[in-house]
Design an enzyme around this catalytic site. Sequence first.
Site, mmCIF file in Angstrom:
data_model
loop_
_atom_site.group_PDB
_atom_site.id
_atom_site.type_symbol
_atom_site.label_atom_id
_atom_site.label_comp_id
_atom_site.label_asym_id
_atom_site.label_seq_id
_atom_site.Cartn_x
_atom_site.Cartn_y
_atom_site.Cartn_z
ATOM 1 N N GLY A 124 0.815 -1.208 0.000
ATOM 2 C CA GLY A 124 0.000 0.000 0.000
ATOM 3 C C GLY A 124 0.848 1.257 0.000
ATOM 4 N N PRO A 128 -5.042 8.698 -1.730
ATOM 5 C CG PRO A 128 -7.115 8.742 -0.652
ATOM 6 C CD PRO A 128 -5.712 8.260 -0.488
ATOM 7 C CB ALA A 130 0.489 10.467 -1.938
ATOM 8 C CB SER A 132 2.693 10.581 -10.119
ATOM 9 O OG SER A 132 1.793 10.037 -11.047
ATOM 10 C CD GLU A 361 4.235 -2.515 -9.980
ATOM 11 O OE1 GLU A 361 5.465 -2.423 -9.914
ATOM 12 O OE2 GLU A 361 3.614 -3.569 -9.781
ATOM 13 C CD GLU A 365 2.028 10.527 -18.781
ATOM 14 O OE1 GLU A 365 1.625 9.764 -17.880
ATOM 15 O OE2 GLU A 365 1.599 10.471 -19.957
#
Length: 377
Positions: A124, A128, A130, A132, A361, A365
């Site tokens: 984990g 919400p 955090a 990229s 993952e 970008e």
Amino acid sequence: MNFELTSEQQLLKDTVREFAWTRVAPAAAELDREARFPYELVAEMAELGLMGIPIPEEYGGAGADTVSYAIAVEELTRIDSSVAITMAAHTSLGTMPIYLYGTDEQKREWLPRLATGEGLAAFGLTEPNAGSDAGATRTRAELRDGRWIVNGAKIFITNAGTDISACVTITACTGDGEISNIIVPNGAAGYEISAPMHKLGWRASDTRELSFRDCAVPEENLLGERGKGFQQFLEILDGGRISVAAMGVGLAQGAYDLALAYAKEREQFGRPIAEFQAVQFALADMATEIEAGRALVHRAAWLKDVGKPFALAAAQAKLYTGLLSNRVVNAALQIHGGYGFMDEFAISRFYRDQKILEIGEGTNEVQRMVIARLLGL
Ligand SMILES: Cc1cc2nc3c(=O)[nH]c(=O)nc-3n(C[C@H](O)[C@H](O)[C@H](O)COP(=O)(O)OP(=O)(O)OC[C@H]3O[C@@H](n4cnc5c(N)ncnc54)[C@H](O)[C@@H]3O)c2cc1C
């Protein structure tokens, strides 16, 4: 250079291919339609030793190399992405952190259950606010009387809420600018798991929102050194990218297989559409790009296996195969015409399952940001 698979790698490939064709293929459409977690298939993968491929045998794993693991992930995704991500997230994201950073005691406690597939593990990281920018984690863990008191929320977490989910490793702020990893067992008081999230693809895989309200876990559940969580999750994602990249190749290969078979069978203007050069060229491009993508994945896995820096190769493989799988599945559906838009045709599931490969993952970008940084920019 030697592009041959070893006999062990070939054996694993054959085993997974056989399992995927005979066991996963007949069930995949229904599992997807009903958004039903594939418990039986996970149990069968566990029997076959597929739930802990790169984990050493002393902990119940198969002790195989990363190339073997990538091949297994590819072969599963060639048939069904939900089953593949369940195995891949469990291995690369769930189990690996404990293997890489766990104390002997933590490894003895968790790995035998996880590597044999008796329990599933989750990782984990995403919150919400955090995604990229995963370092912006707001979940906090305070050490009080020998226990971590965790407060916060995570989102989009794979494998966290099944009946066999054993634990989630979360990132949490343990001080100012200090991120650490903590193992939270399923069932811990104050750890709540949402109902399964409804998704465009990967519908039979388990995706949840997690919340922690004064959730207390023993101090010993800190994973690795306090304050090293940021570094650790970057390393975990480097490895995880190899498996998502393998999924990109597998999905593209599966879409190509479907398009090739359909093109030979479907007749228009009095002949199979495979006889039209436009269709042949599309298939020729797909087959060529898939080989290129596979070479990138195998190279990244090989670099990891021989202990060389692999972060750049893994990010390049992930970026390339994400884009590749997008192009291939799009062209493969085009070859199916209107039938490809219908649920009865597997290509429509592949099409929906593809997009997340450019997001999970690390988005395309983010891969470019990682690649640019590693190129010294
Ligand atoms: C099905 C599913 C399963 C998942 N499983 C897990 C899991 O098991 N564990 C886990 O921790 N996470 C998981 N995730 C989360 C996933 O890793 C994130 O969704 C992903 O990292 C993107 O974060 P975000 O969704 O917040 O998008 P955002 O970060 O909000 O990005 C939105 C857009 O902005 C772009 N963007 C952001 N920053 C920049 C920048 N600096 N420069 C250029 N563009 C930028 C992004 O590329 C993207 O296009 C899962 C997600 C899904 C959908």
